[in-house]
Design an enzyme around this catalytic site. Structure first.
Site, PDB file in Angstrom:
ATOM      1  N   ARG A  25     -17.238 -10.574   1.672  1.00  0.00           N
ATOM      2  CA  ARG A  25     -15.799 -10.282   1.842  1.00  0.00           C
ATOM      3  C   ARG A  25     -15.077 -10.582   0.532  1.00  0.00           C
ATOM      4  O   ARG A  25     -14.143  -9.888   0.143  1.00  0.00           O
ATOM      5  CB  ARG A  25     -15.193 -11.083   3.000  1.00  0.00           C
ATOM      6  CG  ARG A  25     -13.686 -10.863   3.094  1.00  0.00           C
ATOM      7  CD  ARG A  25     -13.016 -11.264   4.408  1.00  0.00           C
ATOM      8  NE  ARG A  25     -13.675 -12.263   5.189  1.00  0.00           N
ATOM      9  CZ  ARG A  25     -13.625 -13.581   4.941  1.00  0.00           C
ATOM     10  NH1 ARG A  25     -12.949 -14.052   3.898  1.00  0.00           N
ATOM     11  NH2 ARG A  25     -14.258 -14.419   5.735  1.00  0.00           N
ATOM     12  N   TYR A  59       3.149  10.212   0.993  1.00  0.00           N
ATOM     13  CA  TYR A  59       2.065  10.428   1.965  1.00  0.00           C
ATOM     14  C   TYR A  59       2.489   9.940   3.362  1.00  0.00           C
ATOM     15  O   TYR A  59       3.102   8.869   3.489  1.00  0.00           O
ATOM     16  CB  TYR A  59       0.841   9.655   1.458  1.00  0.00           C
ATOM     17  CG  TYR A  59      -0.321   9.640   2.398  1.00  0.00           C
ATOM     18  CD1 TYR A  59      -1.038  10.800   2.666  1.00  0.00           C
ATOM     19  CD2 TYR A  59      -0.713   8.461   3.026  1.00  0.00           C
ATOM     20  CE1 TYR A  59      -2.108  10.783   3.525  1.00  0.00           C
ATOM     21  CE2 TYR A  59      -1.796   8.437   3.887  1.00  0.00           C
ATOM     22  CZ  TYR A  59      -2.489   9.607   4.143  1.00  0.00           C
ATOM     23  OH  TYR A  59      -3.551   9.581   4.996  1.00  0.00           O
ATOM     24  N   ASP A  77       1.272   5.873  -6.749  1.00  0.00           N
ATOM     25  CA  ASP A  77       0.130   6.386  -5.996  1.00  0.00           C
ATOM     26  C   ASP A  77      -0.361   7.621  -6.749  1.00  0.00           C
ATOM     27  O   ASP A  77       0.308   8.653  -6.773  1.00  0.00           O
ATOM     28  CB  ASP A  77       0.586   6.728  -4.568  1.00  0.00           C
ATOM     29  CG  ASP A  77      -0.556   7.242  -3.705  1.00  0.00           C
ATOM     30  OD1 ASP A  77      -1.548   7.754  -4.257  1.00  0.00           O
ATOM     31  OD2 ASP A  77      -0.450   7.150  -2.467  1.00  0.00           O
ATOM     32  N   LYS A  98     -10.257  10.637  -1.697  1.00  0.00           N
ATOM     33  CA  LYS A  98      -9.893  11.984  -2.134  1.00  0.00           C
ATOM     34  C   LYS A  98     -10.659  12.332  -3.421  1.00  0.00           C
ATOM     35  O   LYS A  98     -11.863  12.249  -3.444  1.00  0.00           O
ATOM     36  CB  LYS A  98      -8.383  12.070  -2.292  1.00  0.00           C
ATOM     37  CG  LYS A  98      -7.594  11.413  -1.133  1.00  0.00           C
ATOM     38  CD  LYS A  98      -7.743  12.116   0.191  1.00  0.00           C
ATOM     39  CE  LYS A  98      -7.204  11.314   1.367  1.00  0.00           C
ATOM     40  NZ  LYS A  98      -5.840  10.856   1.256  1.00  0.00           N
TER      41      LYS A  98
HETATM   42  C1  LIG Z   1      -5.071   9.764   1.789  1.00  0.00           C
HETATM   43  C2  LIG Z   1      -3.945   9.189   1.027  1.00  0.00           C
HETATM   44  C3  LIG Z   1      -3.599   7.828   1.161  1.00  0.00           C
HETATM   45  C4  LIG Z   1      -4.287   6.910   2.146  1.00  0.00           C
HETATM   46  O1  LIG Z   1      -5.619   6.701   1.855  1.00  0.00           O
HETATM   47  P1  LIG Z   1      -6.782   6.469   2.957  1.00  0.00           P
HETATM   48  O2  LIG Z   1      -7.986   6.339   2.135  1.00  0.00           O
HETATM   49  O3  LIG Z   1      -6.769   7.664   3.865  1.00  0.00           O
HETATM   50  O4  LIG Z   1      -6.406   5.223   3.695  1.00  0.00           O
HETATM   51  C5  LIG Z   1      -2.557   7.363   0.375  1.00  0.00           C
HETATM   52  N1  LIG Z   1      -1.885   8.160  -0.475  1.00  0.00           N
HETATM   53  C6  LIG Z   1      -2.194   9.462  -0.626  1.00  0.00           C
HETATM   54  C7  LIG Z   1      -1.412  10.304  -1.581  1.00  0.00           C
HETATM   55  C8  LIG Z   1      -3.217  10.021   0.119  1.00  0.00           C
HETATM   56  O5  LIG Z   1      -3.508  11.321  -0.016  1.00  0.00           O
END
Ligand SMILES: *Cc1c(COP(=O)(O)O)cnc(C)c1O
Length: 385
Positions: free
Chosen positions: A51, A103, A175, A200
């Protein structure tokens, strides 16, 4: 070779990707272990419990930090876990400014979980003077930016906002999921923290969920690391290994995504059944100039508005064959989705309407297949409406 002098396409492969010292294995071992043997109580090799730390995850963190030109990186089990760590690291009752078309999951966690701890203010971060006014009024601890946004691909001038953040002593988070570390490096534009959903583009193969943050702010990193250790959303070793594997092709994948996206954006722009196309690489994009200034490419995401109502949109989405109808983005395979019904359903209709997430809006995550096949697929679906 020193990490700093390596070019990006070399770093994705070699930073954290050195051969195993014990066996010479060229690929990193998956340290599938929960605990580590100590030679005497408290005497260990830097690893006590998975962890807290795991050697496979450490390699991934090393690589990711290098890609964003950061000193520190934390890898967690999802992008949302990273959002959670960052927001919990702020003192209770903080004012937070957040972009108004972030998001859907970020919007949801801010309006249903962190609204009980902090005061959240949504704001159009593309409007620099509105941001400065809000900074003066609320004295926020943090500003949350997404650029390009999802699904409208609006671009915030990151440098302008981080200059303001510095002036008003506000931490800035970007982000960077949509651009990946390849096309945009927010820390070099003045941001304090950059985060990604590794799910992604960074991993790129739609086979793992993960998140990361990178920063040069040691005290903020320490706070987030302690929270990760306390709250427990650490990424499993196998998942870290998968991301290490996916990252190796990040540079060539992003180039291929962009090449296809450009062609498709132009094809859509010339189509009689399309009302409008939004792609930061097109001159018609309202913030094309800012995009050009702060990004080294325009990515693989395209948003377009069909001519017609929800029925036509549904018919179109049901009739594509190669594009898979699915949420998420950034994988090698092309995806298509309807934000109002799918990814952005948790945003109230009234807010969606204000933002322009209408029923004829369709989002594409353009993959790296042969572009002719992708265009043929779209053309066939257009013919059905
Ligand atoms: C998918 C996404 C998230 C969240 O990520 P997860 O891995 O699904 O928890 C945050 N910001 C953006 C822009 C995203 O596309």
């Amino acid at each position: 070779m020193a990490k700093k002098t390596m070019k990006f396409a070399t770093r994705v492969i070699h930073v954290g990707g050195y051969p195993d010292k014990e066996t010479g294995a060229i690929m990193p071992p998956i340290y599938q272990t929960s605990t580590y043997v100590q030679s005497s109580p408290g005497k260990h090799k830097g690893y006590e419990y998975t962890r807290s730390h795991n050697p496979t995850r450490t390699r991934l963190e090393e690589c990711l930090a290098s890609l964003e030109e950061a000193k520190y990186s934390i890898v967690a089990s999802s992008g949302m876990a990273i959002v959670t760590l960052i927001l919990h690291a702020l003192p209770e009752g903080s004012n937070i400014l957040c972009g108004d078309d972030v998001y859907g999951g970020t919007y949801r966690i801010l309006t249903t979980v962190f609204n009980k701890i902090h005061n959240i203010h949504f704001i159009d971060t593309t409007d620099t003077s509105a941001v400065e006014l809000a900074m003066k009024e609320y004295k926020p601890k943090l500003i949350w930016l997404e650029s390009p946004t999802n699904p409208l691909l609006r671009i915030t001038d990151i440098k302008k906002i981080t200059d303001l953040s510095k002036k008003h002593k506000v931490l800035s988070v970007v982000d960077n999921t949509f651009m990946s570390s390849y096309f945009q490096k927010p820390l070099t534009l003045g941001a304090d923290i950059v985060m990604h959903s590794l799910t992604k583009y960074m991993n790129g193969h739609s086979d793992v969920v993960g998140g990361c943050m990178m920063t040069n702010n040691k005290s903020f990193y320490d706070k987030c690391w302690t929270l990760q250790n306390s709250l427990g959303p650490s990424q499993a070793p196998f998942d870290s290994w998968l991301v290490l594997r996916g990252l190796k092709t990040l540079a060539i994948r992003m180039e291929a995504h962009q090449k296809n996206a450009f062609k498709i954006a132009k094809y859509l722009e010339g189509h009689s059944l399309v009302e409008k196309v939004v792609y930061p690489g097109l001159k018609s994009h309202p913030q094309h100039k800012i995009a050009k200034k702060q990004m080294t490419g325009f990515g693989g995401m395209i948003t377009f508005f069909l001519k017609g109502d929800i029925k036509k949109s549904k018919k179109f989405l049901e009739n594509v064959k190669l594009f898979a109808l699915a949420e998420s983005l950034g994988g090698v395979e092309s995806l298509i989705e309807h934000p109002a019904i799918m990814t952005h359903h948790s945003i109230p209709k009234k807010v969606r309407d204000e933002l322009g997430i209408s029923d004829n809006l369709i989002r594409l995550s353009v993959g790296i297949e042969d572009c002719d096949d992708l265009i043929d697929d779209l053309e066939a679906a257009f013919k059905t409406i």
